[in-house]
Design an enzyme around this catalytic site. Structure first.
Site, short mmCIF file in Angstrom:
data_model
loop_
_atom_site.label_atom_id
_atom_site.label_comp_id
_atom_site.label_asym_id
_atom_site.label_seq_id
_atom_site.Cartn_x
_atom_site.Cartn_y
_atom_site.Cartn_z
CG ASP A 162 0.97 4.39 4.53
OD1 ASP A 162 0.02 4.03 3.86
OD2 ASP A 162 1.67 3.63 5.25
CG ASP A 172 8.55 2.60 13.40
OD1 ASP A 172 9.16 3.16 12.57
OD2 ASP A 172 7.84 1.71 13.42
CG ASP A 232 -0.11 -0.42 2.35
OD1 ASP A 232 0.88 0.27 2.62
OD2 ASP A 232 -0.77 -0.94 3.25
#
EC number: 2.7.7.19
Length: 463
Positions: A75, A158, A73
């Site tokens: 983002d 992260d 996907d």
């Protein structure tokens, strides 16, 4: 007050200062092209930019394209708030509470649009809008809706390999955390102090393992060092969230490698405590069963075949059943009810750790139930079992048990032949069983109702 100031000072030392000048990779320095990006993601970025907002394709899709992996996907990161994104797109929905963002729907494709985030204040009392940021006393972030700049967003992410921003307008990559360097060196590295980042969100330990397995990367030394010590923190994560993470770990096509890393870093036991205990008691059998199940799952995903979490959980939890059923039998419960009760207890306990929905627990129990029914083939039982909606899953599970070393007396081969046999051959196979089921017990005789013989003088009663 002094303690609070010391805590704030200590946390600030652990956080890197945001870099306001990222490493910029021009079109000659990277392999990404606009044509590689989903046209819907391009549309979202351009529309937000035209409305005066900053917007970039970001994260895993950029990383994967640099590695010649097709992204699952796409983002987008933007300076627009979720509400502002929704105002720009009629097909947008604002979702989430812990981490609010917007989903822009284009048929089956969803473009996830997240607002630039900033680091949390070290204490909720210092936050003028503390309803946006919540931190548990352990350091775990409960709510993450403090918005910031692009530079702050990059440092708040992260892993370095996920902090890459593709600027569609200028065909360039903005790298704030040396992510391209780590991609080239096949490293999963946390941004900032690893222990602090794991305390903020223990699920990052699972994400580190997942990326390492998926990309065939190593977890960078300092990022790996605290994991075994902090692994018990996963017990505090809400069960629904851990269920979602388990699906990502084991249904992404790299389940077998993921399992090995979970064991290496002591992360498997917090997710599946009963199975981990069984693995410790019987490492050979349990290890073979789980590894065969995960390898088969990976193979099916690679072949584009469907996989179901029900079979996965049935395999992962099956090793915990025998000891639990044996305990119940020692208390006087018959074998079959003991197995059924053990199944109920194991699933109930596991759901407290990973909230498995009933649409998966019920089929898992049916798969287990078939393991007791498949040896009983007398009369019409075999044909009735073939018509059972879970027969194929139960049969596959039987073969999995045999692969792991369970002795079933050739039951798997018998069912394989039976499915391929003609009607007459099937009748012969049933007769060849010699009137006994696999467990060696004789078939039950059908009781006939007692009928009193009437003599010549007997007169039937009338209503």
């Amino acid at each position: 007050m002094l303690k609070k100031l010391f805590k704030s000072f200590r946390l600030s030392l652990n956080r890197p200062h945001p870099r306001s000048t990222p490493e910029v990779l021009g079109s000659q320095q990277h392999s990404l092209r606009r044509a590689d990006i989903s046209r819907h993601a391009v549309s979202v970025v351009e529309r937000l930019q035209n409305a005066g907002y900053q917007a970039y394709v970001v994260g895993g899709c950029v990383r994967d394209l640099l590695l010649d992996i097709e992204p699952k996907d796409f983002d987008v990161a933007t300076s627009a708030t979720p509400e502002q994104v929704r105002a720009e797109f009629r097909n947008a929905r604002v979702i989430g509470r812990r981490f609010k963002l917007a989903h822009v729907h284009f048929g089956r494709e969803i473009i996830e649009v997240a607002t630039f985030r900033a680091h949390h204040p070290d204490d909720e009392e210092d936050d003028e809008d503390n309803h946006l940021a919540m931190r548990h006393e352990s350091g775990r972030i409960l709510r993450d809706n403090v918005y910031g700049t692009l530079e702050e967003d990059a440092q708040r992410r992260d892993f370095t390999i996920n902090a890459l921003y593709f600027d569609i307008a200028h065909d360039r990559i903005l790298d704030y955390a040396h992510g391209v360097h780590d991609i080239r060196n096949h490293l999963v590295r946390l941004i900032g102090d690893p222990e602090q980042r794991y305390l903020e969100d223990p699920v990052r330990m699972l994400r580190a393992v997942r990326f390492a397995a998926k990309l065939d990367f190593d977890i960078e030394h300092h990022s790996a060092a605290p994991i075994r010590r902090l692994a018990p923190l996963l017990r505090d994560i809400p069960a629904p969230r851990l269920f979602d993470e388990v699906l990502k770990l084991f249904l992404s096509g790299y389940a077998e490698d993921t399992f090995e890393l979970l064991l290496e870093y002591d992360l498997f036991a917090p997710l599946f405590p009963a199975t981990a205990a069984a693995l410790e008691r019987n490492p050979d059998y349990v290890g073979r069963l789980v590894r065969h199940a995960l390898a088969n799952t990976d193979e099916r995903i690679a072949q584009g075949k469907p996989v179901t979490p029900a079979f996965l959980f049935a395999a992962l939890l099956w090793p915990a059943l025998p000891s639990r059923a044996l305990e119940l039998q020692k208390r006087g419960m018959p074998p079959i009810p003991a197995l059924q009760e053990a199944a109920h207890l194991v699933l109930t306990e596991q759901c407290r750790r990973t909230a498995i929905p009933k649409r998966f627990t019920l089929p898992a129990r049916e798969i287990w139930d078939l393991q007791e029914r498949l040896p009983r083939r007398q009369g019409k039982r075999a044909d009735l079992l073939l018509e059972h909606p879970r027969f194929r899953a139960g049969y596959d599970f039987l073969l999995l048990r045999e692969e792991a070393g369970e002795q079933t007396g050739g039951l798997g081969d018998w069912w394989t032949d039976y499915q391929e046999a003609s009607d007459s051959e099937r009748r012969s196979m049933i007769r060849a069983l010699g009137g006994k089921d696999e467990a060696g017990s004789a078939p039950r005789k059908r009781r006939r109702p007692n009928r009193r013989r009437r003599g010549s003088g007997d007169v039937p009663e009338r209503d």
